[in-house]
Write an enzyme that holds these catalytic residues in place. Structure first.
Site, mmCIF file in Angstrom:
data_model
loop_
_atom_site.group_PDB
_atom_site.id
_atom_site.type_symbol
_atom_site.label_atom_id
_atom_site.label_comp_id
_atom_site.label_asym_id
_atom_site.label_seq_id
_atom_site.Cartn_x
_atom_site.Cartn_y
_atom_site.Cartn_z
ATOM 1 N N LYS A 222 -8.834 -8.097 8.709
ATOM 2 C CA LYS A 222 -9.477 -8.310 10.001
ATOM 3 C C LYS A 222 -9.427 -7.027 10.826
ATOM 4 O O LYS A 222 -8.579 -6.156 10.594
ATOM 5 C CB LYS A 222 -8.815 -9.457 10.769
ATOM 6 C CG LYS A 222 -7.362 -9.179 11.107
ATOM 7 C CD LYS A 222 -6.998 -9.681 12.464
ATOM 8 C CE LYS A 222 -5.495 -9.658 12.687
ATOM 9 N NZ LYS A 222 -5.111 -8.947 13.900
ATOM 10 N N HIS B 30 0.831 -1.213 0.000
ATOM 11 C CA HIS B 30 0.000 0.000 0.000
ATOM 12 C C HIS B 30 0.863 1.260 0.000
ATOM 13 O O HIS B 30 0.548 2.243 -0.656
ATOM 14 C CB HIS B 30 -0.967 -0.021 1.191
ATOM 15 C CG HIS B 30 -2.125 -0.938 0.973
ATOM 16 N ND1 HIS B 30 -2.028 -2.299 1.138
ATOM 17 C CD2 HIS B 30 -3.397 -0.698 0.559
ATOM 18 C CE1 HIS B 30 -3.197 -2.859 0.854
ATOM 19 N NE2 HIS B 30 -4.048 -1.913 0.504
#
Lengths: 190, 292
Positions: free
Chosen positions: A102, A38
């Site tokens: 998560k 990212h």
């Protein structure tokens, strides 16, 4: 619970039909991408794979090379919130339809899910073997210079189990649970 | 370097990474019974239960984040700790090659992964001498997700209260609220009241070496542990933060002295994949007894 079946690449219409609480089983291609990926995308580097309609998995798997082939030994989700500064941009620029991770994500990502048609799919944290069983093949790897856990692994999955906790309509289970817990704990304060 | 010691330590690492201790498994099974059938919480605990079984059978990591590698070693007076460290490093390298451990050690300046889990600070050793004549090795693999939600408070604090157990209780519950599902709950808290910034975290982690079903020898702290558990589980955060009845599986609190100017409350959060194991070694460095 009967899980909805989805295969990548996913259409915007399919994503918009999902809502918070839906259980989904994903099949098809899946690309891992976590902190370093990212960060690199944010700095303008082009992704080495076409992400249109695809899903990014926040995961740093345990990979071992056996007889010249990569074998996935464990592959549960990592905590997604660290990608909060970048995720909206990846949704805007690269046409992904969702991420698996998560712990949930926050306002920027939730707004991007609504605007660009994406979902946040929650896998069961720590359940690296259940996840790995649904990874039927490893097709390749890019950006290995980031180290194995941070590389982009090209996985092939079959019936990978997830729950929609942030949908494309502005709803987040994480916001609901946080608000309820904050109120409950305020009542229980010593 | 001792071959027998290396093979014992490799087996300790393998077992820690792949086979959850019985006290933790029992606690997760009990939690399953508390969740409503068909709920996301019940689903999550079901997957967790399956995962524990598969990992044990396949001898593969319960969680892909095999975490910080922490050794807690008790040794007789005169024991050669340097050789132990060198041997443990070889065992860690071997465990990484075999896939019991992920390549998890990254240079903080260059970002380069060492590829074998070895580097400054990794693995991490805590040696203690004791007057017994055998070696005891405990280890924890503590994943980054749960480590990241650890937190240290200072009291007094306008939101929680003063330098008393009321302030401590409110601070701990704030940590639970902030953690939500990010630390892979249901979690286990190791808490230290007092100490300095470093010893607070150190002692809070050592609390996690206690059995989940033990009773704190200090009655005041035992009562506080009970209150935290009860209140956290009424928060509704639930497994994975999906909502539900089980937010914590345990809370273990210790206290060490502080200086008059400081009052720290330090919380280490451990995920449900509570990978800690230990063994005693026999005279030939073979495994004599498993501790969990």
């Amino acid at each position: 619970m009967t899980a909805m079946q989805l295969e990548t690449p996913i259409t915007e219409e399919q994503i918009r039909s999902l809502k918070v609480g839906d259980t989904v089983e994903l099949s098809g291609a899946l690309y891992t991408g976590r902190d370093a990926v990212h960060h690199r995308l944010h700095h303008g580097e082009a992704p080495p794979v076409d992400l249109q309609g695809q899903v990014i998995y926040h995961c740093g798997p345990v990979m071992v090379e056996e007889d010249g082939k990569w074998v996935c030994k464990a592959a549960g989700p990592t905590t997604s919130i660290r990608e909060e500064p970048y995720q909206w941009e990846v949704m805007r620029d690269h046409g992904i339809r969702g991420v698996i991770g998560k712990g949930g994500m926050a306002a920027k990502t939730l707004a991007a899910c609504k605007e660009y048609g994406c979902c946040y799919f929650h896998a069961i944290g720590g359940a690296a073997q259940v996840c790995a069983q649904r990874i039927v093949d490893v097709d390749g790897v890019d950006w290995m210079d980031l180290g194995s856990p941070e590389a982009i692994w090209h996985l092939r999955i079959e019936k990978f189990p997830v729950i929609v906790t942030m949908d494309a309509h502005g709803n987040s289970l994480h916001d609901v649970v946080y608000d309820q817990a904050a109120a409950a704990l305020a009542d229980l304060k010593a | 370097m001792s071959e027998a010691l290396q093979s014992s330590l490799l087996e300790l690492i393998r077992r820690t990474s792949t086979d959850l201790p019985d006290d933790v498994v029992r606690s997760i099974e009990a939690a399953r019974g508390q969740e409503e059938d068909g709920s996301n919480a019940s689903y999550a605990l079901g997957v967790i239960d399956d995962n524990i079984g598969i990992a044990r059978k396949a001898s593969q990591p319960i969680c892909q984040d095999t975490g910080s590698i922490l050794f807690y070693v008790h040794v007789p007076v005169g024991y050669d700790q340097i050789t132990f460290e060198d041997t443990a490093i070889e065992a860690v390298k071997e465990a990484t090659e075999k896939g019991y451990l992920r390549q998890n050690s990254v240079d903080s300046v260059t970002g380069k992964n060492s590829g074998n889990n070895i580097g400054p600070g990794s693995p991490c050793f805590h040696f203690h001498q004791w007057r017994k004549d055998h070696v005891e090795v405990k280890m924890m693999l503590k994943g980054g997700g749960c480590e990241n939600v650890g937190i240290q408070y200072t009291l007094p604090n306008a939101d929680f209260g003063g330098r008393d157990l009321q302030g401590v209780e409110n601070a701990i519950l704030d940590a639970v609220l902030k953690a939500q599902g990010k630390g892979c709950g249901p979690g286990i808290l190791g808490v230290c009241i007092g100490g300095d910034r470093a010893s607070g975290y150190g002692h809070s982690k050592e609390q996690l070496l206690r059995m989940l079903d033990d009773a704190n020898v200090d009655e005041t702290l035992a009562a506080l542990e009970g209150r935290i558990l009860e209140k956290a589980n009424k928060s509704g955060i639930g497994p994975m933060g999906f909502g539900g009845a089980t937010t914590l599986l345990g809370c273990k609190i210790g206290a060490i002295n502080r200086v008059p100017a400081s009052y720290y409350v330090t919380i280490s959060y451990m995920c449900w994949a509570f990978r800690r194991q230990g063994c005693t070694l026999d005279i030939n460095s073979g495994i004599a007894e498993w501790l969990y």
